[in-house]
Structures are given as structure tokens and as C-alpha cells.
Design a protein around this motif. Structure first.
Motif, PDB file in Angstrom:
ATOM      1  N   PRO A   1      40.636 -51.333 -84.754  1.00  0.00           N
ATOM      2  CA  PRO A   1      39.836 -52.257 -84.083  1.00  0.00           C
ATOM      3  C   PRO A   1      40.087 -51.536 -82.340  1.00  0.00           C
ATOM      4  O   PRO A   1      41.196 -51.155 -82.060  1.00  0.00           O
ATOM      5  CB  PRO A   1      40.872 -53.512 -83.920  1.00  0.00           C
ATOM      6  CG  PRO A   1      41.205 -53.423 -85.382  1.00  0.00           C
ATOM      7  CD  PRO A   1      41.486 -52.028 -85.655  1.00  0.00           C
TER       8      PRO A   1
ATOM      9  N   LYS B   1      36.176 -54.430 -84.416  1.00  0.00           N
ATOM     10  CA  LYS B   1      36.193 -55.843 -84.079  1.00  0.00           C
ATOM     11  C   LYS B   1      35.478 -56.450 -82.847  1.00  0.00           C
ATOM     12  O   LYS B   1      35.996 -57.239 -82.071  1.00  0.00           O
ATOM     13  CB  LYS B   1      37.854 -56.239 -83.839  1.00  0.00           C
ATOM     14  CG  LYS B   1      38.613 -55.964 -85.308  1.00  0.00           C
ATOM     15  CD  LYS B   1      38.124 -56.401 -86.495  1.00  0.00           C
ATOM     16  CE  LYS B   1      38.862 -55.945 -87.529  1.00  0.00           C
ATOM     17  NZ  LYS B   1      38.259 -56.500 -88.966  1.00  0.00           N
TER      18      LYS B   1
ATOM     19  N   ASP C   1      35.942 -55.087 -94.866  1.00  0.00           N
ATOM     20  CA  ASP C   1      35.883 -55.806 -93.664  1.00  0.00           C
ATOM     21  C   ASP C   1      37.080 -55.536 -92.568  1.00  0.00           C
ATOM     22  O   ASP C   1      36.745 -55.577 -91.289  1.00  0.00           O
ATOM     23  CB  ASP C   1      35.605 -57.381 -93.601  1.00  0.00           C
ATOM     24  CG  ASP C   1      34.344 -57.818 -94.427  1.00  0.00           C
ATOM     25  OD1 ASP C   1      34.374 -58.913 -95.028  1.00  0.00           O
ATOM     26  OD2 ASP C   1      33.494 -57.157 -93.896  1.00  0.00           O
ATOM     27  N   ASP C   2      38.096 -55.175 -93.049  1.00  0.00           N
ATOM     28  CA  ASP C   2      39.231 -55.064 -92.157  1.00  0.00           C
ATOM     29  C   ASP C   2      39.443 -53.740 -91.478  1.00  0.00           C
ATOM     30  O   ASP C   2      40.165 -53.493 -90.788  1.00  0.00           O
ATOM     31  CB  ASP C   2      40.601 -55.325 -92.906  1.00  0.00           C
ATOM     32  CG  ASP C   2      40.736 -54.288 -94.010  1.00  0.00           C
ATOM     33  OD1 ASP C   2      39.809 -53.493 -94.146  1.00  0.00           O
ATOM     34  OD2 ASP C   2      41.790 -54.367 -94.714  1.00  0.00           O
TER      35      ASP C   2
ATOM     36  N   PRO D   1      31.154 -57.458 -86.780  1.00  0.00           N
ATOM     37  CA  PRO D   1      32.378 -57.252 -87.666  1.00  0.00           C
ATOM     38  C   PRO D   1      32.069 -57.817 -88.865  1.00  0.00           C
ATOM     39  O   PRO D   1      32.919 -57.450 -89.853  1.00  0.00           O
ATOM     40  CB  PRO D   1      33.432 -57.817 -86.680  1.00  0.00           C
ATOM     41  CG  PRO D   1      33.061 -57.830 -85.302  1.00  0.00           C
ATOM     42  CD  PRO D   1      31.595 -58.197 -85.383  1.00  0.00           C
ATOM     43  N   SER D   2      31.325 -58.875 -88.962  1.00  0.00           N
ATOM     44  CA  SER D   2      31.026 -59.531 -90.325  1.00  0.00           C
ATOM     45  C   SER D   2      30.123 -58.578 -91.375  1.00  0.00           C
ATOM     46  O   SER D   2      30.023 -59.101 -92.434  1.00  0.00           O
ATOM     47  CB  SER D   2      30.437 -60.813 -90.191  1.00  0.00           C
ATOM     48  OG  SER D   2      29.163 -60.737 -89.509  1.00  0.00           O
TER      49      SER D   2
END
Length: 358
Positions: A353, A249, A244-245, A223-224
Motif C-alpha cells: 500500500p 490502497k 485484494d490485499d 482498491p475493491s
């Protein structure tokens, strides 16, 4: 009765004289074992039968009796006139039956028996149980409803299908029923050790080396990772910025192999499924894994394997595929390998996610 459709299917079969059966594209042991088991039962009822399929059977499966009776055909030209019924087994869509997009199924009265979610095949009778671990498991109950004697031959065919579709019961979602059926099949003479030897303890050294090559290419998507440039097999073409959002996730493992690389290996049969089943979902601190191989030029075949928290069939559907909770697949077509891989990764990473299953 296990199924409300059992008597209706029986009645249609008893009125038929020549019955067509299928194995699906790139047939696995559930497809082959189920077709051969159904053929055995139908022949015992005095019916003439023929099993057809678009692709050859894996040579490692040829230890099963009568696999040499399966006819490899092109559905566009195959003559269906002698037949009055088509029983489709272990196939969720027309192209899985025919092996080709846009090819229509034979215009015969049709019965579908399957365990895949979202089965889209049109049929007069459909018996679809997506809680079953395999089509072989459905046939076990169907044969019970029909009062068919379970011989060692039929038991071996059904056991082969059930154990292969669950990776020797690694992926069975309906655990109690599946293990009970497996025990009963062994009691009836299923040759468990013979299946284990031929299917799982029968790898040649070159195949193992090719598996090793594929394993060295595995990457972890986290996720990073705001940048996906490094995700491309050639480090080209994937946009530098991905918010990123919007990223998935959960960490996932992936590997991709172009047709040129696959061809250099000698087009090893079943390597995609082998790496998916034995390695890609087993990596620590990942939620799932995918194996992508361009098995024909312009045709990217994708296998999803997950851990129990995540639904692989929902991911596969985002790419036009489908499957089961822990095992699923999809196929993409395109002119550029890197672009197809990029498309897969962006679809997986740009959706909401992935919610764990409860």
C-alpha cells in the motif's frame, strides 16, 4: 552565498571559451527558459555558446527571444571539438539529455544544474537542489551569488521556467521561496501576462477537442477491483485474479492511448502533459492520476500527477522513471501496447500500500 558550488562553477566558466548548453528531450519551458537565461549570462561574460537539444521546441514557446538559435542535433554525430565545457540543465539522466537510450554524453568537462531527485549524470560539478520548484529557481539564486544584473529579459526567461514547471505555482513544493522569487522577477520586469497568453491561453480548437476525446477514456482504479480485466484498453491480457490485499490502497485515475489512436489525432504535441496537469489529478476521491500515451510505436510515455499526500516520484521509480513529489514521469518500451499498459497497472496495484507522505 546560496550554494557552496557557486564559486567553483564560476571559476570553471571563466576559464572556458566555448560553452555547450542543452535543452532536454521534449523540452518544456523550464528547460528552454533556463538554457536561454544561462546563455544570456554567459554571452554577457564574453563566452561563445551554443544550445543543443534532441527535439524541437514547442512552437508555443517561440515567443521567447533567441529560441531560433537552438540547434537540434543527434548526439551520436554532433561535433563537440570546438567546445571546452558542457553545462547540462534541468536533466536527470543521460537519455533525458540525448533523447536516446544508450547514447553517451559528450566527453567534455561537465557541470550539471538540476532540481530532479536521483540525478544520475556524471559531472565534474553537480548542483542539484531537489527542493527547488524548477531549474530556473536554482539559476535565480546562482545568478545572485554571481552578482549578475537581473534584466527584464533574464527575468522573463526565469519566470517562464518557474511558472511552467509549477503550472503557474500549482505544484511548487518550496512555496515561500518560490513566491518570493516570482515577485522579485516581476519587479525586475518579467512579462507575466505575455507568458500566460502564449502558453496557457493559446489553445487551438482541434487540440481542445482531442483533450475531450482523451478525457472520455479516463477510468478509475479502486482498491475493491479484484479483477483488472476491464483495466485493459482492449479488455484483453490482464490476469483475472489479483489478490485484494495486494492492491494499492488508494483510488487512482488513469487513461491510456495507443500510437494508432494518437496518430489519428495528428500526434498533438503536449496533450499528455496538458491532460495530466489540468485534469487527471483533479478527480474527486482519487489519490493520484496517470496519463499513458504511446507517443512512438513501442514507446509508452507516462505522466504521474498527485495530491499532496502521495509521492509520485516513488511511483515513477518503480517504472524506471523519476521526478518530484507531485509530478513525475517514466517511459516504457515494448512491442505490445496492451502489455505495456498491463505492466504499469500491475506494478502500481501489486506493490505494498502506498503510504501517505507525512
Amino acid at each position: 552565498m546560496h550554494f557552496t558550488q557557486s564559486k567553483k562553477i564560476w571559476d570553471v566558466i571563466m576559464k572556458s571559451k566555448q560553452i555547450l548548453l542543452n535543452i532536454h528531450r521534449n523540452p518544456d519551458l523550464d528547460s528552454v527558459g533556463s538554457a536561454l537565461a544561462m546563455q544570456t549570462v554567459l554571452m554577457g561574460l564574453g563566452k561563445k555558446t551554443q544550445i543543443i537539444g534532441p527535439h524541437p521546441i514547442n512552437p508555443d514557446f517561440m515567443f521567447l527571444p533567441h529560441t531560433d538559435n537552438v540547434k537540434i542535433v543527434d548526439y551520436k554525430t554532433y561535433d563537440i571539438k570546438p567546445f571546452d565545457l558542457f553545462i547540462i540543465l534541468d536533466s536527470g539522466s543521460d537519455d533525458i539529455v540525448t533523447g536516446q537510450k544508450g547514447v553517451v554524453l559528450p566527453s567534455l568537462p561537465t557541470i550539471v544544474i538540476d532540481h530532479h531527485k536521483n540525478n544520475t549524470i556524471h559531472a565534474q560539478i553537480k548542483l542539484v537542489d531537489d527542493h527547488a520548484s524548477s531549474t530556473a529557481e536554482i539559476l535565480y539564486h546562482l545568478f545572485e551569488d554571481w552578482k549578475i544584473k537581473m534584466t527584464p529579459h533574464i527575468a522573463t526567461l526565469l519566470f517562464a521556467g518557474a511558472c511552467h514547471d509549477t503550472m503557474f505555482f500549482k505544484y511548487n513544493e518550496n512555496e515561500v521561496d518560490t513566491f518570493q522569487i516570482a515577485a522579485k522577477l516581476i519587479e525586475k520586469g518579467a512579462k507575466k501576462n505575455k507568458i500566460l497568453t502564449h502558453v496557457y491561453n493559446n489553445l487551438n480548437l482541434l487540440f481542445i477537442k482531442h483533450v475531450g476525446t482523451l478525457l472520455t477514456k479516463i477510468k478509475i482504479q479502486t482498491p475493491s477491483h479484484a479483477e483488472l480485466a476491464s483495466a485493459s484498453p482492449t479488455d484483453k491480457g490482464i490476469p483475472k485474479q489479483v489478490r485484494d490485499d495486494s492492491l494499492l490502497k488508494v483510488n487512482f485515475a488513469w487513461v491510456a492511448l495507443s500510437y494508432e489512436e494518437y496518430e489519428k489525432m495528428g500526434l498533438p504535441l503536449a496533450i499528455r502533459e496538458y491532460v495530466a496537469d489540468h485534469f487527471i489529478q483533479s478527480i474527486k476521491n482519487t489519490g493520484f492520476g496517470i496519463v499513458m500515451i504511446e507517443e512512438e510505436k513501442g514507446k509508452l510515455c507516462i505522466s504521474f500527477r498527485g495530491k499532496e499526500e502521495y509521492d509520485m516520484s516513488s511511483l515513477a521509480r518503480k517504472l524506471g522513471g523519476g521526478g518530484h513529489l507531485l509530478r513525475a514521469g517514466a517511459t516504457l518500451y515494448g512491442d505490445n501496447f496492451d502489455e505495456m499498459v498491463k505492466q504499469v497497472l500491475l506494478i502500481l496495484c501489486s506493490n505494498q500500500p502506498l503510504a501517505p507522505q507525512r
